[in-house]
Design a protein around this motif. Structure first.
Motif, short mmCIF file in Angstrom:
data_model
loop_
_atom_site.label_atom_id
_atom_site.label_comp_id
_atom_site.label_asym_id
_atom_site.label_seq_id
_atom_site.Cartn_x
_atom_site.Cartn_y
_atom_site.Cartn_z
N LYS A 4 0.81 -1.21 0.05
CA LYS A 4 -0.08 0.08 0.09
C LYS A 4 0.89 1.18 -0.12
O LYS A 4 1.81 1.22 0.76
CB LYS A 4 -1.05 0.24 1.24
CG LYS A 4 -2.07 -0.84 1.34
CD LYS A 4 -3.00 -0.76 2.00
CE LYS A 4 -4.06 -1.72 2.20
NZ LYS A 4 -4.92 -1.55 3.21
N HIS A 7 -0.97 6.78 0.28
CA HIS A 7 -2.20 7.18 0.12
C HIS A 7 -3.29 6.03 0.34
O HIS A 7 -4.36 6.35 0.06
CB HIS A 7 -2.71 7.93 -1.23
CG HIS A 7 -1.43 8.85 -1.48
ND1 HIS A 7 -1.46 10.17 -0.78
CD2 HIS A 7 -0.48 9.07 -2.62
CE1 HIS A 7 -0.33 10.89 -1.37
NE2 HIS A 7 0.22 10.07 -2.59
N LYS A 9 -3.47 3.37 -1.23
CA LYS A 9 -3.70 2.57 -2.77
C LYS A 9 -2.80 1.41 -2.77
O LYS A 9 -1.60 1.42 -2.41
CB LYS A 9 -3.40 3.44 -3.98
CG LYS A 9 -3.70 2.97 -5.17
CD LYS A 9 -3.35 3.63 -6.29
CE LYS A 9 -3.71 3.12 -7.74
NZ LYS A 9 -3.27 3.86 -9.00
N SER A 10 -3.56 0.45 -3.06
CA SER A 10 -3.03 -1.00 -3.09
C SER A 10 -2.05 -1.14 -4.60
O SER A 10 -2.88 -0.58 -5.51
CB SER A 10 -4.09 -2.19 -3.22
OG SER A 10 -3.44 -3.41 -3.02
#
Length: 71
Positions: A4, A7, A9-10
């Motif tokens: 991750k 932020h 996000k993956s």
């Protein structure tokens, strides 16, 4: 394998060694123009975080998602 970003996000990592190489290079990038200093600091923090997470992923390959809350 996934990490991750800062932020949340993956990001899926398909080639760990290449991703480490890329993040290592990106975290050292900076514009010569000093008007980009603020942007460059943010980018350096982002890519340094990614780089460190990729190194953790290499060290602990059985982890599925490495992020701020799982380290």
């Amino acid at each position: 394998m996934k990490i991750k970003d800062l932020h949340g996000k993956s990001i899926e990592v398909t080639d760990l060694d290449k991703a480490i190489w890329q993040a290592e290079n990106f975290k050292e990038y900076a514009h010569e123009d000093q008007s980009f200093l603020s942007y460059d600091k943010k980018q350096k923090a982002y890519w340094t975080d990614i780089y460190n997470k990729l190194l953790q992923l290499k060290k602990y390959p059985n982890e599925h998602i490495i992020g701020n809350d799982s380290l």
